[in-house]
Design an enzyme around this catalytic site. Structure first.
Site, short mmCIF file in Angstrom:
data_model
loop_
_atom_site.label_atom_id
_atom_site.label_comp_id
_atom_site.label_asym_id
_atom_site.label_seq_id
_atom_site.Cartn_x
_atom_site.Cartn_y
_atom_site.Cartn_z
N HIS A 1 0.67 -1.32 0.08
CA HIS A 1 0.04 -0.03 0.15
C HIS A 1 0.65 1.34 -0.13
CE1 HIS A 1 -3.38 -2.63 1.05
NE2 HIS A 1 -2.81 -3.09 1.97
N ASP A 2 1.61 1.51 1.06
CA ASP A 2 2.21 2.65 1.10
C ASP A 2 3.46 2.95 0.32
OD1 ASP A 2 0.54 2.91 3.21
OD2 ASP A 2 1.82 2.76 4.87
#
Ligand code: RIB
Ligand code: CA
Length: 320
Positions: A249-250
């Site tokens: 995600h990040d």
């Protein structure tokens, strides 16, 4: 010499936050101008401690100031971190030596306001935790809304299920009122949500390959990544049925900030639901022909995930 992308990162460090920080610090294309921390995957004190330790292990060759931010949502109660995903210490229970670096005296919101006023139009803010620090910064100085080059937000889900409720993603669910302030503002937002992050997966095969290719001076940092990812692989096997894969995600948000050609985006009118229950923090997009709700926001909806993962891993294979 290539001009570097000047980034501010807002994190809740977190296993994937740690990888996002490492990618940003080790990328030759990025200068990290500062990192702000918040609650989320763990509490803000632990997230700050993790951030300082990750900066130290990255050994990027320049100083990266850290400002501690919000301990809880604007109007709700922080229920605590998620040790079943990110371990008791937030970084998969991997151990990193403590750092001598101290957080700044100013708060995350004050830091964001100061930095963007010092360099209007030049900084990209990437938020990979709750929107609380950014919302507080907007309240502190509403004029900053036009001063970012862009604001890349890891959060939300448009055409795919949520990951904390059937329809909500964890970062926006964690402080819906803050997310609403950010979405309703005129910030130049790029949303990197679950539509693209769930398909951007690091595999155990990637890690085995990386162990063979890693640069000599990145061995310590890779050892940390390997240790912290163990728990993350287990969680994704349990929660999503992934076989030796976990979502990035990040890291994807940081990669998209400097390599926008890796995603296809669409402008959609959007608002954040601030109710209770399953829809709290849900991104509501008004896709009707006569769209009436929300303001236009740029959403990433397709990604070249193979290239994104290649880009992520590349920073560990290049030596100084
Ligand atoms: O939903 C994924 C997001 O929630 C990531 O930022 C992860 O670190 C957690 O904060
Ligand atoms: Ca995060």
């Amino acid at each position: 010499m290539m001009e570097k992308n000047r980034l501010l990162l807002d994190v809740d460090t977190g296993i994937d936050d740690a990888l996002a920080i490492l990618y940003a610090l080790l990328s030759p294309e990025i200068r990290v101008e500062g990192i702000t921390t918040g609650f989320g995957n763990t509490d803000v004190d632990q997230a700050t401690e993790n951030t300082l330790r990750v900066i130290q292990v990255a050994n990027c060759g320049y100083e990266v100031p850290v400002a501690k931010g919000a301990a809880g949502p604007l109007k709700r109660v922080f229920p605590g971190g998620v040790p079943h995903i990110h371990g008791n210490n937030g970084i998969g229970d991997a151990e990193l030596p403590s750092s001598k670096q101290q957080p700044l005296e100013e708060t995350a919101a004050e830091f964001i306001v100061r930095k963007v006023n010092e360099s209007p139009g030049e900084l990209i803010l990437v938020t990979v935790g709750r929107q609380t620090n950014l919302a507080l910064a907007l309240q502190l100085d509403p004029s900053i809304v036009t001063k970012f080059k862009k604001v890349v937000v890891m959060g939300g889900a448009v055409f795919v299920p949520g990951n904390i409720t059937p329809v909500s993603e964890a970062n926006l669910y964690g402080d819906p009122e803050a997310a609403a302030i950010v979405f309703e503002s005129e910030l130049p937002l790029v949303i990197v949500g679950l539509d693209v992050t769930q398909q951007t997966r690091l595999t155990k095969h990637h890690m085995a390959h990386l162990a063979r290719e890693v640069a000599e001076d990145k061995r310590d940092v890779l050892a940390f990544v390997e240790a912290s990812l163990e728990r993350y692989f287990d969680f994704y096997a349990f929660s999503n049925g992934f076989d030796g894969e976990c979502s990035m995600h990040d890291p994807l948000a940081v990669i998209v900030a400097i390599h926008p050609s890796l995603v296809k985006t669409q402008m959609l009118n959007a608002v954040i639901d601030c109710g209770a229950g399953y829809t709290a923090g849900m991104v509501i997009t008004d896709r009707r022909v006569r769209s009436l709700v929300g303001r236009p926001v740029e959403f990433c909806l397709e990604v070249d995930s193979a290239k994104a993962i290649e880009e992520l891993l590349s920073v560990f294979t290049k030596g100084e």
